[in-house]
Design a protein around this motif. Structure first.
Motif, PDB file in Angstrom:
ATOM      1  N   VAL A   5       0.765  -1.347   0.057  1.00  0.00           N
ATOM      2  CA  VAL A   5      -0.239  -0.119   0.091  1.00  0.00           C
ATOM      3  C   VAL A   5       0.790   1.360  -0.157  1.00  0.00           C
ATOM      4  N   VAL A   6       1.009   2.028  -1.125  1.00  0.00           N
ATOM      5  CA  VAL A   6       1.689   3.198  -1.196  1.00  0.00           C
ATOM      6  C   VAL A   6       1.030   4.586  -0.717  1.00  0.00           C
ATOM      7  N   GLY A   7       1.386   5.233   0.384  1.00  0.00           N
ATOM      8  CA  GLY A   7       0.801   6.201   0.911  1.00  0.00           C
ATOM      9  C   GLY A   7       0.178   5.696   2.362  1.00  0.00           C
ATOM     10  N   ALA A   8       0.741   6.001   3.628  1.00  0.00           N
ATOM     11  CA  ALA A   8       0.433   5.436   4.759  1.00  0.00           C
ATOM     12  C   ALA A   8      -0.235   6.597   5.625  1.00  0.00           C
ATOM     13  N   GLY A   9      -1.120   7.396   4.910  1.00  0.00           N
ATOM     14  CA  GLY A   9      -1.956   8.394   5.405  1.00  0.00           C
ATOM     15  C   GLY A   9      -3.437   7.608   6.057  1.00  0.00           C
ATOM     16  N   ASN A  10      -4.335   8.254   5.850  1.00  0.00           N
ATOM     17  CA  ASN A  10      -5.798   7.993   6.338  1.00  0.00           C
ATOM     18  C   ASN A  10      -6.138   6.533   5.623  1.00  0.00           C
ATOM     19  N   ILE A  74      -2.304   2.285  -4.707  1.00  0.00           N
ATOM     20  CA  ILE A  74      -1.868   3.536  -4.778  1.00  0.00           C
ATOM     21  C   ILE A  74      -2.720   4.550  -4.218  1.00  0.00           C
ATOM     22  N   THR A  75      -2.442   5.056  -2.630  1.00  0.00           N
ATOM     23  CA  THR A  75      -3.243   5.994  -1.933  1.00  0.00           C
ATOM     24  C   THR A  75      -2.196   7.335  -1.896  1.00  0.00           C
ATOM     25  N   ALA A  76      -0.995   7.303  -2.627  1.00  0.00           N
ATOM     26  CA  ALA A  76      -0.224   8.355  -2.203  1.00  0.00           C
ATOM     27  C   ALA A  76      -0.639   9.672  -2.836  1.00  0.00           C
ATOM     28  N   GLY A  77      -0.622  10.992  -2.174  1.00  0.00           N
ATOM     29  CA  GLY A  77      -1.017  12.097  -2.689  1.00  0.00           C
ATOM     30  C   GLY A  77      -1.681  13.008  -1.894  1.00  0.00           C
ATOM     31  N   ILE A  78      -2.016  14.180  -2.172  1.00  0.00           N
ATOM     32  CA  ILE A  78      -3.051  15.011  -1.228  1.00  0.00           C
ATOM     33  C   ILE A  78      -4.469  14.941  -1.383  1.00  0.00           C
ATOM     34  N   ALA A  79      -5.369  15.036  -0.276  1.00  0.00           N
ATOM     35  CA  ALA A  79      -6.571  14.855  -0.133  1.00  0.00           C
ATOM     36  C   ALA A  79      -7.290  16.153  -0.069  1.00  0.00           C
ATOM     37  N   ARG A  80      -8.653  16.014  -0.273  1.00  0.00           N
ATOM     38  CA  ARG A  80      -9.636  17.391  -0.350  1.00  0.00           C
ATOM     39  C   ARG A  80      -9.579  17.944   1.036  1.00  0.00           C
ATOM     40  N   ARG A  81      -9.504  19.209   0.855  1.00  0.00           N
ATOM     41  CA  ARG A  81      -9.950  19.870   2.402  1.00  0.00           C
ATOM     42  C   ARG A  81     -11.258  20.566   1.840  1.00  0.00           C
ATOM     43  N   VAL A 116      -6.176   4.769  -6.121  1.00  0.00           N
ATOM     44  CA  VAL A 116      -7.336   5.046  -5.251  1.00  0.00           C
ATOM     45  C   VAL A 116      -6.947   6.765  -5.373  1.00  0.00           C
ATOM     46  N   THR A 117      -5.894   7.295  -5.602  1.00  0.00           N
ATOM     47  CA  THR A 117      -5.432   8.793  -5.317  1.00  0.00           C
ATOM     48  C   THR A 117      -6.514   9.643  -6.316  1.00  0.00           C
ATOM     49  N   ASN A 118      -6.937  10.755  -5.819  1.00  0.00           N
ATOM     50  CA  ASN A 118      -7.825  11.497  -6.380  1.00  0.00           C
ATOM     51  C   ASN A 118      -7.249  12.744  -7.345  1.00  0.00           C
ATOM     52  N   PRO A 119      -7.851  13.189  -8.378  1.00  0.00           N
ATOM     53  CA  PRO A 119      -9.159  12.693  -8.871  1.00  0.00           C
ATOM     54  C   PRO A 119      -8.955  11.433  -9.743  1.00  0.00           C
ATOM     55  N   LEU A 120      -9.792  10.429  -9.217  1.00  0.00           N
ATOM     56  CA  LEU A 120      -9.632   9.037  -9.438  1.00  0.00           C
ATOM     57  C   LEU A 120      -9.549   8.641 -10.921  1.00  0.00           C
ATOM     58  N   ASP A 121     -10.384   9.150 -11.747  1.00  0.00           N
ATOM     59  CA  ASP A 121     -10.274   8.424 -13.037  1.00  0.00           C
ATOM     60  C   ASP A 121      -9.380   9.106 -13.869  1.00  0.00           C
ATOM     61  N   MET A 141     -10.238   2.193  -7.819  1.00  0.00           N
ATOM     62  CA  MET A 141     -11.389   2.112  -6.714  1.00  0.00           C
ATOM     63  C   MET A 141     -12.165   3.475  -6.708  1.00  0.00           C
ATOM     64  N   ALA A 142     -13.421   3.450  -7.018  1.00  0.00           N
ATOM     65  CA  ALA A 142     -14.439   4.455  -6.916  1.00  0.00           C
ATOM     66  C   ALA A 142     -15.755   3.904  -7.048  1.00  0.00           C
ATOM     67  N   GLY A 143     -16.163   3.038  -7.804  1.00  0.00           N
ATOM     68  CA  GLY A 143     -17.487   2.639  -7.938  1.00  0.00           C
ATOM     69  C   GLY A 143     -17.975   1.683  -6.683  1.00  0.00           C
TER      70      GLY A 143
HETATM   71  P1  NAI Z   1      -3.614  11.564   3.521  1.00  0.00           P
HETATM   72  O1  NAI Z   1      -2.987  12.915   3.336  1.00  0.00           O
HETATM   73  O2  NAI Z   1      -4.103  11.280   4.855  1.00  0.00           O
HETATM   74  O3  NAI Z   1      -2.348  10.392   3.073  1.00  0.00           O
HETATM   75  C1  NAI Z   1      -1.590  10.488   1.730  1.00  0.00           C
HETATM   76  C2  NAI Z   1      -0.260   9.931   2.153  1.00  0.00           C
HETATM   77  O4  NAI Z   1       0.626  10.050   0.943  1.00  0.00           O
HETATM   78  C3  NAI Z   1       0.563  10.726   2.941  1.00  0.00           C
HETATM   79  O5  NAI Z   1       0.993  10.060   4.274  1.00  0.00           O
HETATM   80  C4  NAI Z   1       1.655  11.217   2.186  1.00  0.00           C
HETATM   81  O6  NAI Z   1       2.884  11.458   3.107  1.00  0.00           O
HETATM   82  C5  NAI Z   1       1.886  10.146   1.381  1.00  0.00           C
HETATM   83  N1  NAI Z   1       2.526  10.732   0.144  1.00  0.00           N
HETATM   84  C6  NAI Z   1       2.551  11.776  -0.540  1.00  0.00           C
HETATM   85  N2  NAI Z   1       3.397  11.846  -1.593  1.00  0.00           N
HETATM   86  C7  NAI Z   1       4.099  10.495  -1.603  1.00  0.00           C
HETATM   87  C8  NAI Z   1       4.850   9.752  -2.467  1.00  0.00           C
HETATM   88  N3  NAI Z   1       5.399  10.281  -3.455  1.00  0.00           N
HETATM   89  N4  NAI Z   1       5.162   8.475  -2.031  1.00  0.00           N
HETATM   90  C9  NAI Z   1       4.611   8.052  -1.150  1.00  0.00           C
HETATM   91  N5  NAI Z   1       3.633   8.451  -0.348  1.00  0.00           N
HETATM   92  C10 NAI Z   1       3.429   9.681  -0.618  1.00  0.00           C
HETATM   93  O7  NAI Z   1      -4.606  11.298   2.443  1.00  0.00           O
HETATM   94  P2  NAI Z   1      -5.809  10.168   2.304  1.00  0.00           P
HETATM   95  O8  NAI Z   1      -7.118  10.454   3.142  1.00  0.00           O
HETATM   96  O9  NAI Z   1      -5.173   8.874   2.701  1.00  0.00           O
HETATM   97  O10 NAI Z   1      -6.298  10.063   0.754  1.00  0.00           O
HETATM   98  C11 NAI Z   1      -5.269   9.687  -0.340  1.00  0.00           C
HETATM   99  C12 NAI Z   1      -5.674   9.815  -1.621  1.00  0.00           C
HETATM  100  O11 NAI Z   1      -6.796   8.975  -1.901  1.00  0.00           O
HETATM  101  C13 NAI Z   1      -6.364  11.232  -1.813  1.00  0.00           C
HETATM  102  O12 NAI Z   1      -5.796  11.801  -3.116  1.00  0.00           O
HETATM  103  C14 NAI Z   1      -7.912  11.044  -1.618  1.00  0.00           C
HETATM  104  O13 NAI Z   1      -8.621  12.143  -2.491  1.00  0.00           O
HETATM  105  C15 NAI Z   1      -8.203   9.709  -2.307  1.00  0.00           C
HETATM  106  N6  NAI Z   1      -9.406   9.067  -1.940  1.00  0.00           N
HETATM  107  C16 NAI Z   1      -9.732   8.320  -2.914  1.00  0.00           C
HETATM  108  C17 NAI Z   1     -11.252   7.786  -2.885  1.00  0.00           C
HETATM  109  C18 NAI Z   1     -11.602   6.884  -3.952  1.00  0.00           C
HETATM  110  O14 NAI Z   1     -12.821   6.520  -3.921  1.00  0.00           O
HETATM  111  N7  NAI Z   1     -11.147   6.771  -4.972  1.00  0.00           N
HETATM  112  C19 NAI Z   1     -11.675   7.701  -1.624  1.00  0.00           C
HETATM  113  C20 NAI Z   1     -10.873   8.342  -0.542  1.00  0.00           C
HETATM  114  C21 NAI Z   1      -9.738   9.017  -0.804  1.00  0.00           C
END
Ligand code: NAI
Length: 306
Positions: A5-10, A74-81, A116-121, A141-143
């Motif tokens: 799992v890439v990205g250890a955020g939420n 892949i969840t790495a990236g920034i999320a919405r505020r 998984v990262t947005n904007p997903l598509d 993943m979105a649907g």
């Molecule tokens: P978050 O901010 O909690 O976690 C993101 C993590 O990515 C952070 O720990 C950050 O350090 C890490 N990161 C940043 N650049 C990186 C890199 N180059 N390599 C590895 N890690 C890196 O955000 P959250 O809430 O986990 O959301 C992650 C993404 O998923 C967002 O873009 C969000 O919009 C998207 N998302 C998509 C959904 C979907 O249905 N497809 C549902 C929920 C979130």
């Protein structure tokens, strides 16, 4: 089995926790923040004796430990505020997912990638193109999440088990989704028999805004419990070769009259990844809505290509 799992955020950490807890895959969490994936994964590993899993979970700031993964999420990236749309994340997350994909492909050349990262598509399109993988091995993943939200609202409204509510959501993630109300059933009974049309429309609108509703409530960050559950279901379908029919964002090659774009459609998920795009006959209205979704993906793809 091995899942990275890439990205250890939420979203990433919650997904890693869920997969570790299932117990049939070792999990590696990768993040750029020093010590973060190591700390979270050690904490999860120490839950093993209590929850009864011997699966390993480790964290890393590099990709060596992730080598030869079967599935990479892949969840790495920034999320919405609050006040931001998913599209506001485009260019930052494009840069992040491009560099992540390069590393993933180098270390796990045979893996299946679930963006998984947005904007997903748009991110699925970017990751698919930069990976050079066949389309069977990159699907987003979105649907499953959008459908789960819709199912939740229907079950609450009718006071029935969520498990009896079946629904389909096609098209782009969130604002662009195309709910297939005709295929929405409760215990096999079409929703139109059980709920007034206006009520269904109201739940569709709430589903469309479902992500935004959570962003508003949380103030910081966006949804992750339901998203991680949705990701885990897709990972499980692959690892256990379940041949599940689930909505996913896949690269279309003429299906639904769309060519060369990643859009949400029903697919079959198994050991081979996205083993089949399921084509269902759409009404003119549904087809137009799906085309509209595809057009907004196309717009973002053009911005990325500039
Ligand atoms: P978050 O901010 O909690 O976690 C993101 C993590 O990515 C952070 O720990 C950050 O350090 C890490 N990161 C940043 N650049 C990186 C890199 N180059 N390599 C590895 N890690 C890196 O955000 P959250 O809430 O986990 O959301 C992650 C993404 O998923 C967002 O873009 C969000 O919009 C998207 N998302 C998509 C959904 C979907 O249905 N497809 C549902 C929920 C979130």
């Amino acid at each position: 089995n091995k899942v990275t799992v890439v990205g250890a955020g939420n979203v990433g950490a919650t997904t890693a926790q869920r997969i570790h807890q299932l117990g049939y895959a070792d999990v590696v969490m990768v993040d750029v923040v020093e010590d973060l994936p190591q700390g979270k994964s050690l904490d999860m590993l120490e839950s093993g004796p209590v929850i009864g899993t011997d699966a390993l979970i480790t964290g890393s700031n590099g990709y060596e430990e992730s080598a030869n993964s079967d599935v990479v999420v892949i969840t790495a990236g920034i999320a919405r505020r609050p006040g931001m749309s998913r599209d506001d994340l485009l260019l930052t997350n494009m840069r992040i997912t491009t560099s992540v994909t390069e590393q993933v492909v180098r270390h796990s050349p045979n893996c299946i990638i679930i963006p998984v990262t947005n904007p997903l598509d748009a991110m699925v399109q970017n990751i698919y193109e930069s990976s050079g993988f066949p389309r069977e091995r990159v699907f987003g993943m979105a649907g499953v999440l959008d459908t789960a939200r819709f199912r939740t609202f229907i079950s609450q409204e009718l006071n029935v088990s969520v498990e009896d509510v079946q629904a389909y959501v096609l098209g782009g993630h969130g604002d662009d989704m195309v709910p297939l109300v005709r295929y929405t059933t409760v215990g096999g009974i079409p929703i139109s028999e059980l709920m007034a049309e206006e009520k269904v429309e109201q739940l569709v609108r709430r589903t469309r805004q479902g992500g935004g509703e959570i962003v508003q409530l949380l103030k910081e960050g966006s949804a992750y419990y339901a998203p991680s559950a949705a990701i885990t279901q897709m990972v499980e379908a692959v690892l256990l070769d379940k041949k599940r029919i689930l909505p996913a964002c896949a690269y279309l090659q003429g299906e639904y009259g769309i060519n060369g774009l990643c859009v949400g459609v029903p697919v079959k998920l198994g050991a081979g990844g996205m083993e089949q795009v399921i084509e269902i006959r759409l009404t003119a209205e549904e087809q137009a809505a799906l085309q509209g979704s595809a057009a907004s993906v196309q717009e973002l793809v053009e911005v990325m290509n500039q």
